[in-house]
Design a protein around this motif. Structure first.
Motif, PDB file in Angstrom:
ATOM      1  N   VAL A 203     -16.621 -22.596 -60.564  1.00  0.00           N
ATOM      2  CA  VAL A 203     -17.767 -21.806 -60.100  1.00  0.00           C
ATOM      3  C   VAL A 203     -19.109 -22.733 -60.780  1.00  0.00           C
ATOM      4  CG1 VAL A 203     -19.338 -19.840 -59.991  1.00  0.00           C
ATOM      5  CG2 VAL A 203     -16.743 -19.693 -59.661  1.00  0.00           C
ATOM      6  N   LEU A 204     -19.847 -23.340 -60.326  1.00  0.00           N
ATOM      7  CA  LEU A 204     -21.155 -23.806 -60.893  1.00  0.00           C
ATOM      8  C   LEU A 204     -22.277 -23.302 -60.315  1.00  0.00           C
ATOM      9  CD1 LEU A 204     -20.129 -27.750 -59.920  1.00  0.00           C
ATOM     10  CD2 LEU A 204     -19.800 -26.598 -62.092  1.00  0.00           C
ATOM     11  N   ARG A 205     -23.326 -23.317 -61.068  1.00  0.00           N
ATOM     12  CA  ARG A 205     -24.695 -23.257 -60.725  1.00  0.00           C
ATOM     13  C   ARG A 205     -25.450 -24.654 -60.283  1.00  0.00           C
ATOM     14  NH1 ARG A 205     -25.286 -20.614 -66.237  1.00  0.00           N
ATOM     15  NH2 ARG A 205     -25.663 -18.498 -65.858  1.00  0.00           N
ATOM     16  N   PRO A 206     -26.198 -24.396 -59.380  1.00  0.00           N
ATOM     17  CA  PRO A 206     -26.785 -25.812 -58.729  1.00  0.00           C
ATOM     18  C   PRO A 206     -27.159 -26.795 -60.008  1.00  0.00           C
ATOM     19  CG  PRO A 206     -27.536 -23.902 -57.305  1.00  0.00           C
ATOM     20  CD  PRO A 206     -27.061 -23.347 -58.677  1.00  0.00           C
ATOM     21  N   ALA A 207     -28.000 -26.231 -60.977  1.00  0.00           N
ATOM     22  CA  ALA A 207     -28.328 -27.079 -62.229  1.00  0.00           C
ATOM     23  C   ALA A 207     -26.941 -27.794 -62.748  1.00  0.00           C
ATOM     24  CB  ALA A 207     -28.839 -26.260 -63.215  1.00  0.00           C
ATOM     25  N   ASP A 208     -25.821 -27.322 -62.581  1.00  0.00           N
ATOM     26  CA  ASP A 208     -24.555 -27.708 -63.164  1.00  0.00           C
ATOM     27  C   ASP A 208     -24.164 -29.011 -62.167  1.00  0.00           C
ATOM     28  OD1 ASP A 208     -24.350 -25.792 -65.296  1.00  0.00           O
ATOM     29  OD2 ASP A 208     -23.390 -24.391 -63.882  1.00  0.00           O
ATOM     30  N   TRP A 209     -24.516 -29.071 -61.241  1.00  0.00           N
ATOM     31  CA  TRP A 209     -24.050 -30.143 -60.152  1.00  0.00           C
ATOM     32  C   TRP A 209     -23.932 -31.471 -60.782  1.00  0.00           C
ATOM     33  CZ3 TRP A 209     -21.448 -29.681 -55.590  1.00  0.00           C
ATOM     34  CH2 TRP A 209     -21.370 -30.790 -54.968  1.00  0.00           C
ATOM     35  N   PRO A 210     -25.135 -32.196 -61.365  1.00  0.00           N
ATOM     36  CA  PRO A 210     -25.184 -33.353 -61.765  1.00  0.00           C
ATOM     37  C   PRO A 210     -24.006 -33.785 -62.686  1.00  0.00           C
ATOM     38  CG  PRO A 210     -27.260 -32.639 -61.434  1.00  0.00           C
ATOM     39  CD  PRO A 210     -26.582 -31.527 -61.367  1.00  0.00           C
ATOM     40  N   ALA A 211     -23.839 -32.703 -63.778  1.00  0.00           N
ATOM     41  CA  ALA A 211     -22.880 -33.041 -64.685  1.00  0.00           C
ATOM     42  C   ALA A 211     -21.560 -33.086 -64.161  1.00  0.00           C
ATOM     43  CB  ALA A 211     -22.777 -31.892 -65.756  1.00  0.00           C
ATOM     44  N   ALA A 212     -21.067 -32.297 -62.870  1.00  0.00           N
ATOM     45  CA  ALA A 212     -19.821 -32.487 -62.438  1.00  0.00           C
ATOM     46  C   ALA A 212     -19.659 -33.593 -61.352  1.00  0.00           C
ATOM     47  CB  ALA A 212     -19.521 -31.259 -62.018  1.00  0.00           C
ATOM     48  N   PHE A 213     -20.779 -33.624 -60.546  1.00  0.00           N
ATOM     49  CA  PHE A 213     -20.624 -34.455 -59.385  1.00  0.00           C
ATOM     50  C   PHE A 213     -21.830 -35.846 -59.312  1.00  0.00           C
ATOM     51  CE2 PHE A 213     -18.473 -30.555 -58.114  1.00  0.00           C
ATOM     52  CZ  PHE A 213     -17.365 -31.317 -57.394  1.00  0.00           C
ATOM     53  N   GLY A 214     -22.335 -35.908 -60.462  1.00  0.00           N
ATOM     54  CA  GLY A 214     -23.437 -37.187 -60.531  1.00  0.00           C
ATOM     55  C   GLY A 214     -24.263 -37.175 -59.406  1.00  0.00           C
ATOM     56  N   ALA A 215     -24.309 -38.297 -58.708  1.00  0.00           N
ATOM     57  CA  ALA A 215     -25.406 -38.487 -58.013  1.00  0.00           C
ATOM     58  C   ALA A 215     -24.995 -38.069 -56.611  1.00  0.00           C
ATOM     59  CB  ALA A 215     -25.857 -39.823 -57.947  1.00  0.00           C
ATOM     60  N   THR A 216     -23.684 -37.585 -56.283  1.00  0.00           N
ATOM     61  CA  THR A 216     -23.176 -37.230 -55.092  1.00  0.00           C
ATOM     62  C   THR A 216     -24.348 -36.106 -54.322  1.00  0.00           C
ATOM     63  OG1 THR A 216     -20.967 -37.222 -55.994  1.00  0.00           O
ATOM     64  CG2 THR A 216     -21.287 -36.088 -53.893  1.00  0.00           C
ATOM     65  N   PRO A 217     -24.740 -36.162 -53.036  1.00  0.00           N
ATOM     66  CA  PRO A 217     -25.634 -35.350 -52.599  1.00  0.00           C
ATOM     67  C   PRO A 217     -25.034 -34.123 -52.391  1.00  0.00           C
ATOM     68  CG  PRO A 217     -25.283 -37.254 -51.212  1.00  0.00           C
ATOM     69  CD  PRO A 217     -24.412 -37.293 -52.361  1.00  0.00           C
ATOM     70  N   MET A 218     -25.693 -32.967 -52.501  1.00  0.00           N
ATOM     71  CA  MET A 218     -25.452 -31.473 -52.631  1.00  0.00           C
ATOM     72  C   MET A 218     -25.244 -31.181 -51.317  1.00  0.00           C
ATOM     73  SD  MET A 218     -26.925 -28.320 -54.621  1.00  0.00           S
ATOM     74  CE  MET A 218     -27.048 -29.154 -56.219  1.00  0.00           C
ATOM     75  N   PRO A 219     -24.164 -30.416 -50.859  1.00  0.00           N
ATOM     76  CA  PRO A 219     -24.268 -29.853 -49.346  1.00  0.00           C
ATOM     77  C   PRO A 219     -25.602 -28.879 -49.161  1.00  0.00           C
ATOM     78  CG  PRO A 219     -22.229 -29.760 -50.345  1.00  0.00           C
ATOM     79  CD  PRO A 219     -22.996 -30.176 -51.328  1.00  0.00           C
ATOM     80  N   ARG A 220     -25.628 -28.701 -48.033  1.00  0.00           N
ATOM     81  CA  ARG A 220     -26.611 -27.815 -47.685  1.00  0.00           C
ATOM     82  C   ARG A 220     -26.230 -26.384 -47.422  1.00  0.00           C
ATOM     83  NH1 ARG A 220     -28.616 -25.457 -42.901  1.00  0.00           N
ATOM     84  NH2 ARG A 220     -27.034 -26.725 -41.800  1.00  0.00           N
ATOM     85  N   LEU A 221     -26.534 -25.442 -48.306  1.00  0.00           N
ATOM     86  CA  LEU A 221     -26.019 -24.102 -48.336  1.00  0.00           C
ATOM     87  C   LEU A 221     -27.213 -23.277 -48.002  1.00  0.00           C
ATOM     88  CD1 LEU A 221     -23.747 -24.241 -51.566  1.00  0.00           C
ATOM     89  CD2 LEU A 221     -23.258 -24.812 -49.333  1.00  0.00           C
ATOM     90  N   THR A 222     -26.964 -21.894 -47.665  1.00  0.00           N
ATOM     91  CA  THR A 222     -27.657 -20.934 -47.257  1.00  0.00           C
ATOM     92  C   THR A 222     -28.494 -20.526 -48.574  1.00  0.00           C
ATOM     93  OG1 THR A 222     -26.328 -20.258 -45.465  1.00  0.00           O
ATOM     94  CG2 THR A 222     -28.223 -18.706 -46.351  1.00  0.00           C
ATOM     95  N   PRO A 223     -29.992 -20.642 -48.606  1.00  0.00           N
ATOM     96  CA  PRO A 223     -30.482 -20.451 -50.077  1.00  0.00           C
ATOM     97  C   PRO A 223     -30.171 -18.801 -50.372  1.00  0.00           C
ATOM     98  CG  PRO A 223     -32.109 -21.102 -48.088  1.00  0.00           C
ATOM     99  CD  PRO A 223     -30.865 -20.928 -47.623  1.00  0.00           C
ATOM    100  N   GLY A 224     -29.957 -18.787 -51.761  1.00  0.00           N
ATOM    101  CA  GLY A 224     -29.599 -17.631 -52.127  1.00  0.00           C
ATOM    102  C   GLY A 224     -28.268 -16.857 -52.193  1.00  0.00           C
ATOM    103  N   GLU A 225     -27.246 -17.540 -51.281  1.00  0.00           N
ATOM    104  CA  GLU A 225     -25.814 -17.284 -50.830  1.00  0.00           C
ATOM    105  C   GLU A 225     -24.930 -17.968 -51.584  1.00  0.00           C
ATOM    106  OE1 GLU A 225     -23.567 -15.594 -46.922  1.00  0.00           O
ATOM    107  OE2 GLU A 225     -24.193 -17.686 -47.083  1.00  0.00           O
ATOM    108  N   PRO A 226     -23.935 -17.568 -52.557  1.00  0.00           N
ATOM    109  CA  PRO A 226     -22.963 -18.535 -52.857  1.00  0.00           C
ATOM    110  C   PRO A 226     -22.153 -19.126 -51.839  1.00  0.00           C
ATOM    111  CG  PRO A 226     -22.950 -16.380 -54.328  1.00  0.00           C
ATOM    112  CD  PRO A 226     -23.825 -15.995 -52.955  1.00  0.00           C
ATOM    113  N   GLY A 227     -21.596 -20.190 -52.077  1.00  0.00           N
ATOM    114  CA  GLY A 227     -20.826 -20.892 -50.867  1.00  0.00           C
ATOM    115  C   GLY A 227     -20.115 -21.924 -51.525  1.00  0.00           C
ATOM    116  N   GLY A 228     -18.849 -22.392 -50.697  1.00  0.00           N
ATOM    117  CA  GLY A 228     -18.060 -23.455 -50.779  1.00  0.00           C
ATOM    118  C   GLY A 228     -18.961 -24.761 -50.896  1.00  0.00           C
TER     119      GLY A 228
END
Length: 307
Positions: free
Chosen positions: A224-249
């Motif tokens: 489980v990651l917050r969006p702010a955690d994404w770069p630490a885990a996935f570097g410069a990999t683009p983030m998928p387009r998720l529904t705003p405010g809704e947790p998702g895979g």
């Protein structure tokens, strides 16, 4: 048997919704996966699988909307749930958990405070390589949380596993062996962690205030990651387009025997990657079905799926 000794179900297969399943099959083949021909569920969804040694990736589309309300249980209609989710966006929907007894595992999940809508039994026609046409017989136990529709699950039991785990389908040029992790993104991780804590840990209070948080299952783990955690885990990999405010895979880690072999397959197919600390991630998130596929090194001595 105490809760501490009850075997936990593991990750069986994440469902990746795609509007063009044949294009998805072709793209995943470029990634080095052997992908099954497209099959059909009785509730109107189409399916194609990358069958791994201990789990799978499932690509799913819609072939007949007139069937989407078939095989309802507890108000849940699998086809309608998938149709509505795909209408919103492509990407990961439910995650199937491996089970050899969906009724028993469903009762165990209910005992942990996880809502269950009931059981679905179905058949679908399959023709594995070298075998005649047959029918896969499958039982599902639905574990939908209406407040977390993109972070929900179901138990899946294959009654004829030999029709799915076929050697020719399990040989992948990239050396893939199993799904090592599924990553969820959530602005507020607490509800997601509470659910996963009940399912796989010591309950809602089992997680700390520090994130990211990981939850081991019977095979693989949820992250489980917050969006702010994404770069630490996935570097410069683009983030998928998720529904705003809704947790998702957001991402699936696929374990491979040799990262060098996987990288060579991707380079030979002209597939761009982004290097992360854990391994190469596919840069074309849209091609993967609005989900990040990342290859990671398989851990030696990891337990198998069993019968």
């Amino acid at each position: 048997m105490s809760r501490a000794t009850v075997p936990l179900p593991g990750i069986d297969h994440p469902l990746i919704l795609m509007r063009d399943i044949e294009a998805g099959r072709a793209f995943y083949a470029r990634l080095g996966f052997t992908v099954t021909p497209v099959g059909r569920h009785p509730w109107g969804t189409s399916t194609a699988l990358a069958v791994l040694e201990r789990s799978a990736l499932e690509l799913m589309g819609i072939y007949d909307e007139s069937l989407i309300d078939g095989l309802e249980t507890g108000g849940f209609r699998f086809g309608r749930h998938m149709r509505d989710a795909l209408a919103e966006r492509e990407g990961m929907a439910l995650v199937a958990l491996h089970s050899r007894d969906v009724s028993g595992d469903g009762a165990a999940m209910a005992g942990r405070g996880i809502a269950t809508q009931g059981r679905i039994d179905f058949r679908r026609k399959v023709k594995p390589p070298g075998l005649d046409w047959d029918e896969a017989v499958v039982s599902l136990q639905i574990l939908l949380d209406p407040a977390l529709p993109r972070v929900s699950h179901f138990l899946a039991q294959q009654h004829k596993p030999h029709l799915l785990w076929v050697p020719d389908w399990m040989r992948h040029a990239n050396g893939a062996t199993h799904v090592a992790a599924v990553t969820y993104l959530a602005e507020d991780p607490a509800p997601v962690c509470a659910r996963l804590g009940r399912m796989f840990g010591g309950g809602p209070a089992a997680f700390a205030a520090e994130f990211p948080t990981e939850f081991p299952t019977g095979q693989g783990h949820f992250r489980v990651l917050r969006p702010a955690d994404w770069p630490a885990a996935f570097g410069a990999t683009p983030m998928p387009r998720l529904t705003p405010g809704e947790p998702g895979g957001a991402a699936i880690d696929v374990a491979v025997r040799d990262l060098a072999v996987a990288r060579a397959v991707l380079a030979g197919a002209g597939v761009a990657t982004v290097e992360t600390a854990a391994g190469p991630a596919i840069a074309d998130v849209a091609g993967c079905g609005n989900v990040v596929i990342r290859f990671v090194r398989a851990c030696a001595g990891a337990a198998g799926r069993g019968a």
